[in-house]
Design a protein around this motif. Sequence first.
Motif, PDB file in Angstrom:
ATOM      1  N   ARG B  35     -14.171 -45.974 -10.743  1.00  0.00           N
ATOM      2  CA  ARG B  35     -13.850 -44.557 -10.525  1.00  0.00           C
ATOM      3  C   ARG B  35     -12.835 -44.398  -9.398  1.00  0.00           C
ATOM      4  O   ARG B  35     -11.872 -43.644  -9.500  1.00  0.00           O
ATOM      5  N   LYS B  38      -9.387 -45.526 -10.649  1.00  0.00           N
ATOM      6  CA  LYS B  38      -8.760 -44.548 -11.549  1.00  0.00           C
ATOM      7  C   LYS B  38      -8.245 -43.348 -10.755  1.00  0.00           C
ATOM      8  O   LYS B  38      -7.151 -42.858 -10.978  1.00  0.00           O
ATOM      9  N   LEU B  39      -9.081 -42.875  -9.830  1.00  0.00           N
ATOM     10  CA  LEU B  39      -8.711 -41.682  -9.071  1.00  0.00           C
ATOM     11  C   LEU B  39      -7.506 -41.960  -8.185  1.00  0.00           C
ATOM     12  O   LEU B  39      -6.542 -41.192  -8.158  1.00  0.00           O
ATOM     13  N   SER B  40      -7.525 -43.083  -7.476  1.00  0.00           N
ATOM     14  CA  SER B  40      -6.400 -43.334  -6.574  1.00  0.00           C
ATOM     15  C   SER B  40      -5.132 -43.681  -7.329  1.00  0.00           C
ATOM     16  O   SER B  40      -4.041 -43.557  -6.779  1.00  0.00           O
ATOM     17  N   GLU B  42      -4.234 -41.908  -9.820  1.00  0.00           N
ATOM     18  CA  GLU B  42      -3.716 -40.610 -10.256  1.00  0.00           C
ATOM     19  C   GLU B  42      -3.123 -39.825  -9.109  1.00  0.00           C
ATOM     20  O   GLU B  42      -2.585 -38.742  -9.314  1.00  0.00           O
ATOM     21  N   VAL B  68     -10.816 -40.900   0.346  1.00  0.00           N
ATOM     22  CA  VAL B  68     -11.298 -40.771  -1.032  1.00  0.00           C
ATOM     23  C   VAL B  68     -12.600 -41.554  -1.203  1.00  0.00           C
ATOM     24  O   VAL B  68     -13.574 -41.066  -1.783  1.00  0.00           O
ATOM     25  N   ILE B  72     -16.246 -40.088  -2.259  1.00  0.00           N
ATOM     26  CA  ILE B  72     -16.978 -40.562  -3.440  1.00  0.00           C
ATOM     27  C   ILE B  72     -18.394 -40.930  -3.039  1.00  0.00           C
ATOM     28  O   ILE B  72     -19.370 -40.570  -3.708  1.00  0.00           O
ATOM     29  N   SER B  77     -17.221 -34.620  -6.364  1.00  0.00           N
ATOM     30  CA  SER B  77     -16.650 -34.859  -7.687  1.00  0.00           C
ATOM     31  C   SER B  77     -15.160 -35.127  -7.563  1.00  0.00           C
ATOM     32  O   SER B  77     -14.554 -34.876  -6.525  1.00  0.00           O
ATOM     33  N   ASP B  78     -14.569 -35.641  -8.644  1.00  0.00           N
ATOM     34  CA  ASP B  78     -13.127 -35.900  -8.642  1.00  0.00           C
ATOM     35  C   ASP B  78     -12.345 -34.633  -8.327  1.00  0.00           C
ATOM     36  O   ASP B  78     -11.384 -34.644  -7.560  1.00  0.00           O
ATOM     37  N   ASP B  79     -12.766 -33.521  -8.931  1.00  0.00           N
ATOM     38  CA  ASP B  79     -12.053 -32.264  -8.693  1.00  0.00           C
ATOM     39  C   ASP B  79     -12.131 -31.854  -7.234  1.00  0.00           C
ATOM     40  O   ASP B  79     -11.155 -31.359  -6.662  1.00  0.00           O
ATOM     41  N   LYS B  82      -9.746 -33.963  -5.283  1.00  0.00           N
ATOM     42  CA  LYS B  82      -8.355 -33.561  -5.502  1.00  0.00           C
ATOM     43  C   LYS B  82      -8.057 -32.258  -4.776  1.00  0.00           C
ATOM     44  O   LYS B  82      -6.981 -32.112  -4.167  1.00  0.00           O
TER      45      LYS B  82
END
Lengths: 662, 145, 180
Positions: B35, B38-40, B42, B68, B72, B77-79, B82
């Motif tokens: 996770r 993937k997030l970093s 983006e 980040v 986590i 959450s990812d949102d 962000k």
Amino acid sequence: MIPELGQFALVLALILALAQGVLPIVGAWRGNAALVATARPTAAGQAVFVFAAMAILIYAFLSYDFSVAYVADNSNLALPWYYRVTAVWGAHEGSMLLWVFILNVWSLALAAFSRHLPDVFVARVLGVLGLIGVGFLAFILFTSNPFLRELPMPADGGDLNPVLQDPGMTFHPPVLYMGYVGFSVAFAFSIAALLGGGMEQAWVRWARPWTNVAWAFLTLGIVAGSWWAYAELGWGGWWFWDPVENASFMPWLVGVALIHAQAVTEKRGSLPAWTVLLSLFAFSLSLLGTFLVRSGVLTSVHAFASDPRRGLYILGFLIIVIGGSLLLYAIRAPKVATGKPFAAMSRETGIMIANLLFTTAAAMVLLGTLFPLIGDALNLGRVSVGPPYFGFLFVLLMAPAVLLLPFGPYLRWGRAEGRQLTAMALRAGVAAIVCAIAAAFFAQGHLRAIAGVAGAVWVGAGTLAYVVKRWREMPRGRRFPAEMGGMLIAHAGVAIFLIGVMLSESLSVERDVRLAPGEVASVGGYDFRFDGVEETEGPNWRADEGIVTILRNGKTVGTMHPQKRTYSRGQVQTESAIDAGLFRDIYVALGEPMDANDVSGAWAVRLYHKPFVRWIWLGGLFMMAGGFLAACERRFRAKKIAAEAAAAKPASPALKAGESPA
Amino acid sequence: MRPFLVWLALCLLPLLAFAQAIQPLPFRDRAEEVRFQKLSAELRCPMCQNETLADSNAPIAHDLRRQVFEMIQAGKSDDEIKTYLVDRYSQFVLYKPPVEPSTWLLWFGPAVLLAAGAIVVAIQVRRRARQASASTPANDTEDDW
Amino acid sequence: MSRLLPLFAFLLLVGLFGFGIWWNTQHDQHEIVSPLIDKPAPAFSLPVLGEPARVVDKASLLGKPYFLNVFASWCIECVHEHPMLMTDVKQLGLPIVGFNYKDDPQAATAWLEEHGNPFDVIVADRDGRTGIDFGVYAAPETFLVDAKGVIRYKRIGPITPEVLEKEIRPALAALAKETP
């Protein structure tokens, strides 16, 4: 003294380019055979002087001539000779010279291999190439002169960016330019056809081999760039949708559409205006790419130093060349639909749909690349557009193309036979589903991997089915004409590429770990044992080299040596170690010591396991091979025009018994 | 010009100044690590602007990756992560532009173009097909290659 | 008519590119416009450089506008900017708060001794967390915070004479107009 000769050579080249650009076209317009005949000699003359200029610049680098500012900026005494040659095109001025150099390679080839074409037509084609040369040579001489002196001469030079000190940099730009610049030939053919006004169907047949070869080179150049980015530039990324990557991808996508449209126009006479427009688009996108990289209008890791003056000059050049060609198109393109009619289900329709998808994909890439600029213009705030956008939409647009692909060879011109299509679809579909189910077990339910396998088998099985059909139905020697062979190999390449992309993207494993000497980490079924770090050195660098032993089930499988290099100018560069394999790559990068003062202690290390990643480039190479093979088609190399006209008659001696006219 | 050269120096020639993109972090499990990756990937590095947060060597990238990671671990959450970054560094840090009126052209433009093109192709094909049915459907080459 | 469509589309593109070239001459393309302009500065509480026991927080700075200058001993551009801080910016009359970003205190102190100290007070953000709250990503950066603690202006990069005249003075003038 010698660099001045180089500059002088460029001036002479410019004069000859001017002659090449003006005289033959005027001659063709006026019906003046003498002027028309100047095309080949002036092209040869320009080539001689451009080649001389390039040779002089290479010599300046090889002889450490730091009195030339460009040489001093991009090389130094410690740089090995092969990277000094590479440095010739390592920065803006030299790469522009490379552009013109390659343009001349193509012009020379065209001048030599066009004896079977009408002289008036060749005059126009070479004339257009000459005018393009004028634009670039003037740009070089007035804004980007590589031969300028720097006095007093420095004792030692700057450096070629260590990131560029790699065989990839030696290979990638020249090959890429062969493709990029090669689309100028298709462009010139189209302009010549528009100028000629006759729009004979034959001109497309003449253009096809040149277009296929240019596209094949561009494919190779993109593959080389992608492989290089993966191996050298860091972190296992083989495509980033960076603006300059996009700048080479857009012409490639339009090139795919163009190759297929040319087939339609050549064989059936349909869509001549569209084919012309595509060839204008392809080269326009090449020029656009040149603009984007050098004008500073977009941020990119590739971008050369920006300079508004250069940007304005190139923009003016774009207006003249692209605007002029599109204006000519608007005025002179055929307005009446010509060519043989075709049913809704036919190869023509299939190709039109594929064209639509590829052209839209190119437009999407353009939109995404330019959107940050649009955002600034419309005051929408700073928006970033990256892989999540491009990758997502690209897959959406290509999915229908992948579904359509295996039908291609089965679709007949004019009217397709439904029976054959359904038979193939059934076979390939079943194969795809079976393999997808198998993949589901191995890929632990990763949807993308399953979809990739299904798509690849669909394309691969469908293509194979056609190969088998041809083998069975046609007699020996007539089974696979070069053009068809090229098509089949290229389509097979798509299947291979799909496996590579979908499997490596979904099944790759990456881990950042902290390892002390003797410690082991596991990734992708392999064990990585860190055995400490040694010091090594190269021609212009010193490095800490890690020793990583790879084990599988307890047995040693290999040793890898990732490095952390410090170059003579102080720059630090990570040199990753890759254990390449057909079915997987293992990739190890050395980070930094956990304690900066103790290199014999623990280090941060990044480990990758990437299944099937090589298939990405293998697929690309298949596509490239297909392009080259298709260009060898005998039909494209008709010996003389008279023989061609004769060949149209059934009783022609040029045809062997049993052969049908192509 | 000089500020540009500083950017160039820092981002094209990775300096061993502070930290590297390789940053081992104590993830609780594999899923969390994936996770994070993937997030970093983006997110965009504000300093080395042609690299993702995952790949950048810049000091700020190192700090933001740590941020980040901590968020986590804190269960955000990812949102939420962000939004946190966008509040401080603007939309710039998102490689996936949000879907909102200012980006409709971006997200829906290609679809509109595709639809328009499809209509043109359909019209062309229909016209040709009518011609084809009118004349004999001559597939005049027996070897249809 | 439709034959002219590609040409029109291209001319639109040319317009965009022309704009792009012009825009580049006016702006630094790498600069990220801060989303914190006209928003309250983040609450912070940081130790003073060299006196870790003493803490400065946002509340203690309210009541008067001030400059917050992000600097560090490892920052090359800060050396070029420093003379401006010592003279022209100081002459503007506002307090200048130094924000020592991701630095070693000893190195920072030595750097200030060598180049001069224009700061009224210096806070130290050793690990950069407060910097993230301010949206800092490079040094030097300078914030103008008003009396109510709202960020009114941010400069990314060194303060040059041109920036002082074209951006900072007008920003201060706008501030002055508000206070009765």
